[in-house]
Design a protein around this motif. Structure first.
Motif, short mmCIF file in Angstrom:
data_model
loop_
_atom_site.label_atom_id
_atom_site.label_comp_id
_atom_site.label_asym_id
_atom_site.label_seq_id
_atom_site.Cartn_x
_atom_site.Cartn_y
_atom_site.Cartn_z
N THR A 26 4.41 -1.46 -5.07
CA THR A 26 3.06 -0.92 -5.21
C THR A 26 2.83 -0.37 -6.60
O THR A 26 1.74 -0.54 -7.19
N PRO B 213 1.68 -4.77 -3.92
CA PRO B 213 2.03 -4.38 -2.55
C PRO B 213 2.10 -5.60 -1.64
O PRO B 213 1.28 -6.52 -1.76
N PRO C 114 -1.42 -4.76 1.55
CA PRO C 114 -2.28 -3.63 1.15
C PRO C 114 -2.84 -2.82 2.32
O PRO C 114 -2.95 -1.59 2.22
N ASN D 233 -3.28 0.33 -3.26
CA ASN D 233 -3.49 -0.50 -2.07
C ASN D 233 -4.97 -0.63 -1.75
O ASN D 233 -5.44 -1.71 -1.39
#
Length: 207
Positions: free
Chosen positions: A77, A82, A85, A192
């Motif tokens: 991340t 990521p 997310p 995210n």
């Protein structure tokens, strides 16, 4: 002297009238915001139920999560990569809420201030639900998500500056660590959330 006294009372009356007008305007805006949130499903029981599922089981869709997985997810991340997310946003939102709960407990124990601790907990819960709702509610629009990400970015900066202030002026080690940890977790949320913002439409995200 009499004219001065009259002038003072007139100014006080004008100030009171302005304050009353400002209070009425704020109350009207608050009612409008409440009604709009209600129309958009902010208080929808199904949304609250799903939020509580995500709050207590953020990794329900992840196979065999472990500390190694958590470390790798955090590192990915940080690099803006990521793996999921949606799951990442829920996870770090929950961690941020747990940090708020920890802050409330510390406030209760060390400051003996039950009201401040309870207020911290309630506000933390509202923030956690609001950020979740902005990302996952069925009728949430991109403009609402964009606004929530902007507020989240400000929240990150606030915790960073609060941590720096703790080092320079207060030298509260525990509080400083808590602030920097919160800023880090919120930054992971922001990454995210940004991925979700650029990769989804206005419909409910798959959970």
């Amino acid at each position: 002297l009499l004219l001065s006294v009259v002038d003072i009372f007139l100014n006080m009356a004008i100030t009171a009238e302005n304050a009353k007008a400002a209070a009425n305007k704020a109350l009207s805006m608050g009612k409008d915001a409440f009604n709009h949130a209600k129309e958009e499903g902010f208080f929808n029981p199904s949304n609250l139920a799903q939020f509580h599922v995500d709050l207590f089981r953020p990794l329900k869709e992840t196979e065999r999560p472990s500390l190694t997985w958590l470390k790798d997810e955090a590192l990915n991340t940080i690099q803006c990569k990521p793996s999921d997310p949606a799951t990442g946003f829920v996870l770090w939102n929950d961690v941020a809420f747990l940090l708020v709960v920890l802050t409330a407990i510390v406030t209760w124990i060390f400051q003996q201030n039950v009201f401040a601790a309870l207020l911290t907990f309630v506000l933390g819960y509202l923030f956690a639900y609001t950020f979740w709702w902005c990302m996952f509610a069925p009728r949430t629009t991109k403009s609402i998500r964009q606004c929530s990400l902007f507020i989240l970015g400000l929240y990150v900066m606030y915790n960073l500056f609060a941590g720096i202030f703790g080092i320079i002026n207060v030298f509260n080690i525990f509080g400083t660590i808590l602030r920097f940890t919160t800023a880090f977790v919120l930054a992971l949320m922001l990454i995210n959330g940004s991925k979700l913002f650029w990769s989804t439409d206005t419909q409910l995200l798959p959970r």
